[in-house]
Write a protein that holds these residues in place. Structure first.
Motif, short mmCIF file in Angstrom:
data_model
loop_
_atom_site.label_atom_id
_atom_site.label_comp_id
_atom_site.label_asym_id
_atom_site.label_seq_id
_atom_site.Cartn_x
_atom_site.Cartn_y
_atom_site.Cartn_z
N ASP A 26 0.65 -1.13 0.00
CA ASP A 26 -0.17 -0.16 0.24
C ASP A 26 0.83 1.21 0.05
OD1 ASP A 26 0.90 0.27 2.51
OD2 ASP A 26 -1.08 -0.27 3.51
N GLY A 27 2.19 1.11 -0.13
CA GLY A 27 3.09 2.28 -0.18
C GLY A 27 3.80 2.68 1.07
N ARG A 28 3.21 2.17 2.36
CA ARG A 28 3.93 2.33 3.52
C ARG A 28 5.24 1.94 3.60
NH1 ARG A 28 -0.19 0.24 8.00
NH2 ARG A 28 -0.75 -1.11 6.05
N GLN A 29 6.13 2.37 4.47
CA GLN A 29 7.51 1.86 4.52
C GLN A 29 7.86 1.88 6.02
OE1 GLN A 29 10.82 3.94 2.89
NE2 GLN A 29 9.66 3.93 0.77
N LEU A 30 8.35 0.53 6.42
CA LEU A 30 8.48 0.31 7.89
C LEU A 30 9.94 -0.08 8.19
CD1 LEU A 30 6.86 -0.37 10.71
CD2 LEU A 30 6.86 -2.83 9.98
N SER A 31 10.42 0.68 9.30
CA SER A 31 11.72 0.49 9.52
C SER A 31 11.81 -0.14 10.86
CB SER A 31 12.55 1.82 9.76
OG SER A 31 13.88 1.61 10.04
N ILE A 32 12.52 -1.30 11.05
CA ILE A 32 12.76 -1.84 12.54
C ILE A 32 14.03 -2.03 12.68
CG2 ILE A 32 12.13 -3.96 13.70
CD1 ILE A 32 9.88 -4.52 11.35
N PRO A 33 14.50 -1.84 13.97
CA PRO A 33 16.11 -2.12 14.23
C PRO A 33 16.69 -3.37 13.96
CG PRO A 33 15.15 -0.40 15.80
CD PRO A 33 13.88 -1.25 14.90
N LYS A 34 17.78 -3.88 13.42
CA LYS A 34 18.16 -4.99 13.16
C LYS A 34 18.39 -5.68 14.45
CE LYS A 34 21.56 -4.91 10.26
NZ LYS A 34 22.61 -4.94 9.34
N ALA A 35 18.62 -4.99 15.54
CA ALA A 35 19.17 -5.50 17.09
C ALA A 35 17.86 -6.36 17.52
CB ALA A 35 19.44 -4.41 17.84
N TYR A 36 16.83 -6.35 16.84
CA TYR A 36 15.60 -6.87 17.43
C TYR A 36 15.51 -8.32 16.89
CZ TYR A 36 13.37 -2.44 18.94
OH TYR A 36 13.07 -1.22 19.52
N PHE A 37 16.35 -8.61 16.08
CA PHE A 37 16.25 -9.70 15.30
C PHE A 37 17.85 -10.23 15.46
CE2 PHE A 37 13.46 -6.96 13.17
CZ PHE A 37 12.37 -7.74 13.43
N ILE A 78 5.27 -6.46 17.30
CA ILE A 78 5.75 -7.68 17.80
C ILE A 78 6.96 -8.22 17.09
CG2 ILE A 78 4.83 -10.03 18.24
CD1 ILE A 78 2.07 -8.76 18.25
N TYR A 79 7.99 -8.28 17.85
CA TYR A 79 9.21 -8.83 16.91
C TYR A 79 9.70 -10.16 17.70
CZ TYR A 79 8.92 -3.84 16.03
OH TYR A 79 8.40 -2.74 15.81
N SER A 80 10.77 -10.70 16.91
CA SER A 80 11.39 -11.92 17.56
C SER A 80 12.70 -11.16 18.25
CB SER A 80 12.26 -12.51 16.35
OG SER A 80 13.16 -13.50 16.80
N VAL A 81 12.59 -11.23 19.80
CA VAL A 81 13.46 -10.59 20.62
C VAL A 81 14.49 -11.75 21.21
CG1 VAL A 81 13.95 -9.09 22.49
CG2 VAL A 81 12.12 -8.68 20.81
#
Length: 88
Positions: A26-37, A78-81
Motif C-alpha cells: 500500500d506504499g507504507r515503509q516500515l523500519s525496524i532495528p536489526k538489533a531486534y532480530f 511484535i518482534y523476535s527478541v
C-alpha cells in the motif's frame, strides 16, 4: 486502498547498517532495528537479502538464517527478541 493491519503485505525487504526496511504493497515503509532480530546481527548482506515472501507478502522467510516474520505482527510491534536467561 485498505490500510488495515490484517491486510499488511510486503513487496520488498532491504537493510541499511542498523535497520531492516519493508516496502508494503500500500506504499507504507516500515523500519525496524536489526538489533531486534538476533539472527540478523552478524549476517552478511547477501544472506539478509536472500529471503522469500509467502502468502502474497504476509510472511517473510530467511531459510539460511532460520528466521520467519509475520508482517502484521511487525506493524503491531511484535518482534523476535532474544531472550536472556533468568538468574536464580
Amino acid at each position: 486502498m485498505n490500510f488495515s493491519v490484517e491486510n499488511a503485505r510486503t513487496q520488498k525487504v532491504w537493510f541499511d547498517e542498523n535497520n531492516m526496511w519493508l516496502l508494503l504493497i500500500d506504499g507504507r515503509q516500515l523500519s525496524i532495528p536489526k538489533a531486534y532480530f538476533p539472527n540478523f546481527k552478524d549476517a552478511p548482506n547477501e544472506k539478509l537479502l536472500d529471503y522469500s515472501l509467502s502468502g502474497g507478502g504476509i510472511g517473510i522467510h530467511w531459510d539460511n538464517l532460520d528466521e520467519d516474520l509475520y508482517v502484521p505482527n511487525l506493524l503491531l510491534g511484535i518482534y523476535s527478541v532474544e531472550k536472556k536467561p533468568v538468574s536464580a
